[in-house]
Design an enzyme around this catalytic site. Structure first.
Site, PDB file in Angstrom:
ATOM      1  N   GLY A  90       0.806  -1.230   0.000  1.00 30.22           N
ATOM      2  CA  GLY A  90       0.000   0.000   0.000  1.00 30.22           C
ATOM      3  C   GLY A  90       0.831   1.268   0.000  1.00 30.22           C
ATOM      4  O   GLY A  90       0.288   2.366   0.101  1.00 30.22           O
ATOM      5  N   SER A  94       4.964  -0.198  -6.565  1.00 28.43           N
ATOM      6  CA  SER A  94       4.839  -0.442  -8.019  1.00 28.43           C
ATOM      7  C   SER A  94       5.037   0.850  -8.802  1.00 28.43           C
ATOM      8  O   SER A  94       5.746   0.876  -9.819  1.00 28.43           O
ATOM      9  CB  SER A  94       3.457  -1.012  -8.344  1.00 28.43           C
ATOM     10  N   ASP A 137      -0.799   7.227  -7.539  1.00 25.87           N
ATOM     11  CA  ASP A 137       0.517   6.711  -7.127  1.00 25.87           C
ATOM     12  C   ASP A 137       1.638   7.199  -8.052  1.00 25.87           C
ATOM     13  O   ASP A 137       2.632   7.756  -7.566  1.00 25.87           O
ATOM     14  CB  ASP A 137       0.504   5.171  -7.057  1.00 25.87           C
TER      15      ASP A 137
END
Ligand code: MEV
Length: 296
Positions: A90, A94, A137
């Protein structure tokens, strides 16, 4: 050439942000490092193993290379990854690996990409690997700092500590985002108002942070908002027994905590009176101003 990109923590608003609600997100001082060298073939070396282009073992790096090659065709590269960011936790590992690889590819092959280009390619990689996603992200990992998204308002903040407790259970974003989408399809009249409530919590938290910019962060009010956000994340089914246990343990110490990121596992975060907390797999991080960068 070597590049690095930071992890991120969603303080408020995960999942709701997929449906264009607000989220408050900060880069944090854990980084992923990508070392890229020209080569006659492709070799990827990471904690996940050593492979060629491999969309199963290394989907984020392989799609990053594939999408970069559409702009600047390359015949091969050796990519070495070292990361301080726990994987599938979390914390945006990535996105950080994708963004750092793109920056290192750009420098090694002199493609002349801007950070905006790097974000756009990383955003496409997110869609290629995950299908759905808000782009938060890769945005935070590229730019660093603390942001209100999707508005893209950069926030000033007084430095503060964030406690992270790793459940050591995997948090698989694509699975959790799909699960929430199914729940929303089934009960739109119930789930959409929950997202509206999360939106309200995020905007209130931003107000608190802004009003306290020159003083200590008002940790009491933020704690209440963290508690409320966690309750709503539990309501949409993205908490877990382990997350609930950690949240309860911290509550006993008078500390409000919530999951961060997609949930189902991954990490729990708390701010406030966290200095003397001694929980298994816990550590302290700080907001990080700097996004992707070349390492000398
Ligand atoms: C994942 O870090 C955050 C989610 O809101 C998904 C996304 O924004 O893409 C769950």
């Amino acid at each position: 050439m070597k590049a690095s990109a930071p992890a991120k923590i969603i303080l408020f608003g995960e999942h709701a942000v997929v449906y264009k609600k607000h989220a408050l997100v900060t880069a944090v001082n854990l980084r992923c490092y990508a070392d890229v060298r020209k080569s006659s073939n492709f070799k990827i070396i990471s904690p996940l193993g050593t492979t060629s282009l491999d969309f199963e073992v290394h989907p984020w790096i392989s799609f990053a290379i594939k999408n970069f090659s559409k702009i600047k065709p390359i015949e091969g590269a050796e990519v070495k990854i070292e990361s301080e960011i726990p994987i599938a936790s979390g914390l945006g590992s990535s996105a950080a690996v994708t963004v750092s690889v793109l920056k290192a590819l750009d420098a090694e092959f002199e493609a002349g990409l801007t950070n905006d280009d790097i974000y756009e390619i990383a955003r496409q990689v997110e869609i290629d690997v995950q299908g759905m996603g808000s782009g938060t992200d890769p945005f935070i990992s590229t730019l660093g700092g603390m942001w209100l998204v999707p508005k893209r308002e950069r926030l000033k903040f007084k430095d503060f500590d964030i406690l992270v407790v790793d459940t050591k259970e995997k948090s698989i974003t694509s699975e959790m985002v799909r699960k929430v989408a199914e729940l929303r399809d089934k009960y739109p009249d119930i789930i959409n108002p929950i997202f509206d409530a999360i939106d309200g919590i995020t905007l209130k938290a931003v107000k608190v942070l802004k009003s306290e910019i020159d003083k200590e962060v008002n940790k009491n009010e933020l704690s209440e908002l963290i508690f409320l956000n966690q309750c709503l994340l539990k309501a949409i089914g993205v908490s877990s027994i382990k997350i609930d246990e950690i949240v309860e343990k911290l509550k006993e110490k008078g500390i409000a905590a919530k999951l961060t990121g997609a949930g189902g596992g991954g990490c729990v975060i708390a701010i406030g009176n966290i200095q003397n907390v001694d929980l298994e797999n816990s550590f302290i991080v700080k907001p990080e101003k700097e996004g992707v960068r070349i390492e000398q």
